[in-house]
Design a protein around this motif. Structure first.
Motif, short mmCIF file in Angstrom:
data_model
loop_
_atom_site.label_atom_id
_atom_site.label_comp_id
_atom_site.label_asym_id
_atom_site.label_seq_id
_atom_site.Cartn_x
_atom_site.Cartn_y
_atom_site.Cartn_z
N LYS A 1 32.06 8.09 0.31
CA LYS A 1 31.82 8.35 -1.12
C LYS A 1 32.88 7.61 -1.92
O LYS A 1 34.07 7.77 -1.68
CB LYS A 1 31.88 9.84 -1.42
CG LYS A 1 31.64 10.16 -2.88
CD LYS A 1 31.68 11.64 -3.14
CE LYS A 1 31.41 11.94 -4.61
NZ LYS A 1 31.45 13.36 -4.89
N VAL B 1 25.61 6.62 3.81
CA VAL B 1 25.53 7.34 5.08
C VAL B 1 25.07 6.32 6.12
O VAL B 1 24.04 5.68 5.95
CB VAL B 1 24.56 8.54 5.00
CG1 VAL B 1 24.42 9.19 6.37
CG2 VAL B 1 25.02 9.54 3.96
N GLN C 1 28.75 11.76 10.53
CA GLN C 1 27.64 11.14 9.80
C GLN C 1 28.02 9.78 9.22
O GLN C 1 27.25 9.20 8.47
CB GLN C 1 27.13 12.01 8.65
CG GLN C 1 26.57 13.35 9.06
CD GLN C 1 26.16 14.16 7.86
OE1 GLN C 1 26.52 13.86 6.72
NE2 GLN C 1 25.41 15.20 8.09
N ARG D 1 29.82 8.97 6.72
CA ARG D 1 29.57 9.13 5.28
C ARG D 1 30.75 8.62 4.48
O ARG D 1 31.90 8.89 4.80
CB ARG D 1 29.32 10.60 4.98
CG ARG D 1 29.02 10.87 3.55
CD ARG D 1 28.93 12.36 3.29
NE ARG D 1 29.22 12.58 1.91
CZ ARG D 1 28.43 13.23 1.11
NH1 ARG D 1 27.34 13.76 1.54
NH2 ARG D 1 28.75 13.37 -0.16
#
Length: 177
Positions: A94, A114, A90, A92
Motif C-alpha cells: 500500500k 496484491v 499475500q 500486499r
C-alpha cells in the motif's frame, strides 16, 4: 415565454461550463505544484524505513513486512509525505502520498497492489479540505465516500504534525544538510 426559458437554460448551462473550467484549472494547478515538489532538487528530503513486526506469544516478534517513508520539506514547511507498507502475507503493498501547500492537503494518491497486481488506484484533489475531483481505478469493492474523505483529511493533519516534529529533530541533530 420561449425566450425567457431559453435565456434561463443558457444561463444555467454557462454557469455549469464555468464551474467545470475552474475545476479543471484547479486540478491542473495542483498537478503542477505536485510535479514541482517531486522534481525540485532545492527541497530537502528525509527518508525512513524499517520492519513491521507482530507480537507472538507475548515476548516473541514475527516479521510481517516493512515500510518506507519519504518526506519533502523546505525550511519547516512540509511539502509532501509518501508512505509505503508492504506485507509478506499475500504480497500486499500500500502506497499513500500526501501533497501539501501551506500545511493544507491539496492532493492525495493511494495505490494498493496484491501479488504485484494493481487492486486500487485513487487520486483525490482538495481545496481547503473540500474535495474537488477524484480519479479512480478500482478493481475491488472499495467505496470512496464522505467517511473516507474525512479519514484522509484527518490522516493528513496527523502526517503534518508527525513529520513537522521529525524534520525539526532532523535539523537539530544534523543541521540543514
Amino acid at each position: 415565454m420561449k425566450q425567457l426559458i431559453l435565456l434561463i437554460f443558457g444561463f444555467v448551462l454557462s454557469i455549469n461550463l464555468i464551474a467545470q473550467e475552474s475545476e479543471s484549472l484547479l486540478v491542473s494547478k495542483i498537478d503542477k505544484i505536485a510535479n514541482d515538489i517531486d522534481n525540485n532538487s532545492k527541497y530537502q528530503r528525509l527518508h525512513e524505513d524499517g520492519e513491521l513486526t507482530k507480537k507472538k506469544l507475548l515476548f516473541f516478534e514475527k516479521h510481517v513486512g516493512g515500510f518506507y517513508s519519504n518526506v519533502v520539506y523546505s525550511d519547516s514547511l512540509i511539502l509532501s509525505t509518501e508512505n509505503e507498507f508492504f506485507y509478506t502475507k499475500q504480497s500486499r503493498t500500500k502506497n499513500e502520498k500526501f501533497y501539501f501547500r501551506g500545511h493544507r492537503l491539496i492532493k492525495y494518491t493511494e495505490k494498493v497492489f496484491v501479488n504485484s497486481i494493481l487492486q486500487r488506484s485513487i487520486v483525490a484533489y482538495f481545496d481547503n479540505e473540500r474535495l474537488v475531483k477524484v480519479e479512480k481505478e478500482i478493481h475491488d469493492k472499495f467505496l470512496f465516500d464522505l467517511e473516507k474523505q474525512k479519514t484522509i483529511i484527518e490522516k493528513s493533519k496527523s502526517e503534518i504534525s508527525l513529520r513537522q516534529m521529525t524534520t525539526c529533530e532532523w535539523k537539530r541533530l544534523f543541521g540543514n544538510n
